[in-house]
Design an enzyme around this catalytic site. Structure first.
Site, PDB file in Angstrom:
ATOM      1  N   GLU A 118       0.821  -1.197   0.000  1.00 16.53           N
ATOM      2  CA  GLU A 118       0.000   0.000   0.000  1.00 16.53           C
ATOM      3  C   GLU A 118       0.861   1.255   0.000  1.00 16.53           C
ATOM      4  O   GLU A 118       1.941   1.280   0.591  1.00 16.53           O
ATOM      5  CB  GLU A 118      -0.901   0.000   1.231  1.00 16.53           C
ATOM      6  CG  GLU A 118      -1.823  -1.186   1.192  1.00 16.53           C
ATOM      7  CD  GLU A 118      -2.901  -1.139   2.244  1.00 16.53           C
ATOM      8  OE1 GLU A 118      -4.031  -1.507   1.917  1.00 16.53           O
ATOM      9  OE2 GLU A 118      -2.618  -0.724   3.371  1.00 16.53           O
ATOM     10  N   CYS A 172       3.353   8.407   1.227  1.00 18.24           N
ATOM     11  CA  CYS A 172       3.863   7.465   2.229  1.00 18.24           C
ATOM     12  C   CYS A 172       4.110   6.120   1.543  1.00 18.24           C
ATOM     13  O   CYS A 172       3.201   5.540   0.945  1.00 18.24           O
ATOM     14  CB  CYS A 172       2.857   7.337   3.365  1.00 18.24           C
ATOM     15  SG  CYS A 172       3.379   6.167   4.624  1.00 18.24           S
ATOM     16  N   CYS A 179       5.596  -6.881   7.590  1.00 12.15           N
ATOM     17  CA  CYS A 179       6.653  -6.370   8.464  1.00 12.15           C
ATOM     18  C   CYS A 179       7.029  -7.434   9.486  1.00 12.15           C
ATOM     19  O   CYS A 179       6.181  -8.169   9.966  1.00 12.15           O
ATOM     20  CB  CYS A 179       6.181  -5.107   9.186  1.00 12.15           C
ATOM     21  SG  CYS A 179       7.523  -4.262  10.066  1.00 12.15           S
ATOM     22  N   CYS A 183       5.459  -4.769  16.422  1.00 14.89           N
ATOM     23  CA  CYS A 183       4.893  -3.716  17.268  1.00 14.89           C
ATOM     24  C   CYS A 183       3.430  -4.039  17.584  1.00 14.89           C
ATOM     25  O   CYS A 183       2.641  -4.321  16.674  1.00 14.89           O
ATOM     26  CB  CYS A 183       5.008  -2.345  16.592  1.00 14.89           C
ATOM     27  SG  CYS A 183       6.713  -1.902  16.213  1.00 14.89           S
ATOM     28  N   CYS A 186       0.350  -2.073  15.869  1.00 15.88           N
ATOM     29  CA  CYS A 186       0.375  -1.811  14.422  1.00 15.88           C
ATOM     30  C   CYS A 186      -0.275  -2.952  13.647  1.00 15.88           C
ATOM     31  O   CYS A 186       0.044  -4.118  13.862  1.00 15.88           O
ATOM     32  CB  CYS A 186       1.826  -1.625  13.969  1.00 15.88           C
ATOM     33  SG  CYS A 186       1.974  -1.332  12.201  1.00 15.88           S
ATOM     34  N   CYS A 402      -1.484   5.938   9.839  1.00 17.42           N
ATOM     35  CA  CYS A 402      -0.308   5.234  10.368  1.00 17.42           C
ATOM     36  C   CYS A 402      -0.723   3.959  11.072  1.00 17.42           C
ATOM     37  O   CYS A 402      -1.614   3.968  11.907  1.00 17.42           O
ATOM     38  CB  CYS A 402       0.393   6.075  11.433  1.00 17.42           C
ATOM     39  SG  CYS A 402       1.206   7.492  10.827  1.00 17.42           S
TER      40      CYS A 402
HETATM   41  N1  SAH Z   1       8.726   0.463  10.514  1.00 21.78           N
HETATM   42  C1  SAH Z   1       8.907   1.877  10.562  1.00 21.78           C
HETATM   43  C2  SAH Z   1       7.986   2.648   9.636  1.00 21.78           C
HETATM   44  C3  SAH Z   1       6.544   2.240   9.587  1.00 21.78           C
HETATM   45  S1  SAH Z   1       5.503   2.695  10.933  1.00 21.78           S
HETATM   46  C4  SAH Z   1       8.764   2.361  11.990  1.00 21.78           C
HETATM   47  O1  SAH Z   1       8.405   1.578  12.859  1.00 21.78           O
HETATM   48  O2  SAH Z   1       9.068   3.502  12.255  1.00 21.78           O
HETATM   49  C5  SAH Z   1       5.326   4.429  10.815  1.00 21.78           C
HETATM   50  C6  SAH Z   1       4.887   5.068  12.137  1.00 21.78           C
HETATM   51  O3  SAH Z   1       3.539   4.708  12.455  1.00 21.78           O
HETATM   52  C7  SAH Z   1       5.731   4.622  13.315  1.00 21.78           C
HETATM   53  O4  SAH Z   1       6.144   5.736  14.054  1.00 21.78           O
HETATM   54  C8  SAH Z   1       4.776   3.774  14.128  1.00 21.78           C
HETATM   55  O5  SAH Z   1       5.124   3.771  15.482  1.00 21.78           O
HETATM   56  C9  SAH Z   1       3.449   4.418  13.826  1.00 21.78           C
HETATM   57  N2  SAH Z   1       2.304   3.554  14.064  1.00 21.78           N
HETATM   58  C10 SAH Z   1       2.243   2.214  13.949  1.00 21.78           C
HETATM   59  N3  SAH Z   1       1.022   1.764  14.270  1.00 21.78           N
HETATM   60  C11 SAH Z   1       0.287   2.843  14.583  1.00 21.78           C
HETATM   61  C12 SAH Z   1      -1.074   3.024  14.976  1.00 21.78           C
HETATM   62  N4  SAH Z   1      -1.911   2.004  15.078  1.00 21.78           N
HETATM   63  N5  SAH Z   1      -1.495   4.279  15.208  1.00 21.78           N
HETATM   64  C13 SAH Z   1      -0.654   5.328  15.068  1.00 21.78           C
HETATM   65  N6  SAH Z   1       0.616   5.221  14.675  1.00 21.78           N
HETATM   66  C14 SAH Z   1       1.091   3.995  14.457  1.00 21.78           C
END
Ligand code: SAH
Length: 417
Positions: A118, A172, A179, A183, A186, A402
């Site tokens: 995406e 983006c 991934c 996390c 996410c 995000c």
């Molecule tokens: N893998 C990289 C880039 C992708 S995530 C990283 O972890 O930085 C991009 C951003 O979105 C990161 O700062 C992550 O912490 C945030 N993110 C992930 N899940 C989210 C969610 N459910 N709500 C808001 N931000 C989120």
């Protein structure tokens, strides 16, 4: 490096007429992802004059054609020959578009091997550029200089975006299919990782969106954030090659790009040495090791001490700051005490903080804090003299925000025609 080796095989077989292996599809070589030297080698191996390299580069990266046959600067004979050798452009196919009420567009991009990723288009951005001391961030204040309407739209438009209703836009980009970093907040994490994207597939997402939106950098003010699906620093070589192609061939302004990492410490060191590089954002998301390990299990390997040491060592350019991203989870990491701990961690660093209230999703066991909790958290950091911004969620209604990128197709929003 792997790509380089495969390419050499590809060039040898271009001459011999044997099938050409590539990363994602064994019968095709994609031009997207090849740099100047590689295209020149390909042209030479085909026995063509050297100026053909420039024609190919221009067609692929600036004109963004999707078929070899559309490269009208090449004679018909050569176009047929290239196609016959299994050489294609390699532009990802836009399989679906989801259009948000706020103008954000989430693209589902089909890749040559049937996988998909995406890519998100955000007119007026919120890739978190505000206040980062760079050209991308400053474009926010220059928008304000020309006067904004109640909708936050510029009263006057500049550059090539005139009349479109936006002054700048952010794309983006994804770096992997899925991934591997687990996390807990996410949605992409729920997919696991399928594979790395090639440099061509990373650049290709940008080219496909620019083409679809009918815009061109540098005339149009385009910011790029490597914050889509995947962890860019776990696909480092392809990601960096894509960066160089985007700057040198597509025309994206280097200071308008930001990469976000979950904290792959050895790659943060490597990244600091790169002569051409985006700005750095680090997903902090917690104020102490116990909490961070719970939310981001990779913290067991690279804890806050190691992460912040890498951040402190990071060679910043003029006016540059490191961005720390912090996802606020209701009653988990969003108390004023956590904000104080963050302020302590970032003391004396050239840093800014981007707060993101959780974008919710199915299978995610956390909730979004109320706006007052976000504001209080921000105030604590600002009082500690750390520039702190709240990122506005873009495209939540279409699962484009995000952490929501999960190739969700079964939602009520109608795709654009
Ligand atoms: N893998 C990289 C880039 C992708 S995530 C990283 O972890 O930085 C991009 C951003 O979105 C990161 O700062 C992550 O912490 C945030 N993110 C992930 N899940 C989210 C969610 N459910 N709500 C808001 N931000 C989120």
């Amino acid at each position: 490096m792997l790509g380089g080796k495969l390419l050499m095989t590809g060039l040898a077989s271009f001459r011999s007429g044997l099938p050409i292996p590539v990363m994602t599809n064994s019968s095709q070589v994609a031009l997207l992802g090849l740099d100047r030297t590689e295209i020149a080698a390909l042209v030479e191996s085909a026995g063509e004059p050297a100026y053909r390299a420039q024609q190919l580069l221009g067609a692929v990266y600036r004109q963004r054609v999707d078929l070899i046959d559309q490269i009208l600067t090449l004679p018909q004979r050569l176009r047929a020959e290239l196609a016959q050798k299994g050489i294609s452009i390699g532009l990802p196919a836009i399989e679906q578009r989801f259009v948000s009420q706020d103008g954000t567009v989430r693209y589902l991009m089909g890749l040559a091997d049937g996988e998909s990723v995406e890519t998100v288009w955000m007119p007026e951005g919120d890739g978190g550029e505000a206040g980062d001391g760079s050209e991308a961030g400053d474009s926010l204040s220059s928008t304000e200089h020309v006067g904004t309407t109640a909708l936050g739209r510029p009263a006057e438009h500049k550059l090539g975006s005139a009349g479109r209703g936006w002054d700048r836009a952010t794309i983006c980009i994804s770096s992997q299919v899925g991934c591997a970093v687990d996390c807990q907040f996410c949605l992409t994490a729920l997919l696991g990782v399928k594979r790395n994207l090639s440099a061509g597939e990373i650049v290709g997402q940008v080219c496909a969106v620019l083409k679809d939106q009918k815009v061109s950098p540098p005339e149009d003010r385009i910011n790029l954030v490597f914050m889509g699906m995947g962890e860019p620093f776990l696909n480092y070589d392809n990601f960096m090659k894509a960066v160089r192609l985007l700057v040198q061939e597509v025309g994206v302004v280097e200071s308008r790009m930001t990469v976000s990492t979950a904290g792959i410490v050895p790659r943060i060191h490597d990244f600091g040495e790169e002569p051409v590089r985006p700005k750095l954002a680090i997903s902090l998301n917690a104020s102490n090791d116990q909490l961070r390990t719970r939310l981001m299990p990779l913290n067991r390997k690279w804890n806050l001490e190691k992460l912040l040491a890498a951040a402190r060592d990071f060679p910043l350019r003029n006016r540059e700051r490191i961005t720390f991203e912090y996802v606020l989870l209701d009653e988990v990491n969003d108390a004023p005490q956590h904000a104080k701990e963050v302020a302590e961690l970032l003391r004396r660093m050239r840093a800014k903080v981007n707060l993101i209230a959780l974008n919710p999703g199915p299978g995610i066991d956390f909730s979004t804090p109320a706006a007052e909790r976000v504001a209080t958290f921000q105030q604590v950091l600002i009082a500690a003299r750390i520039p702190t911004f709240v990122r506005h969620p873009r495209g939540r209604d279409i699962y484009a925000a995000c952490g929501q990128l999960k190739r969700t197709v079964a939602i009520a929003t109608m795709p654009a025609p």
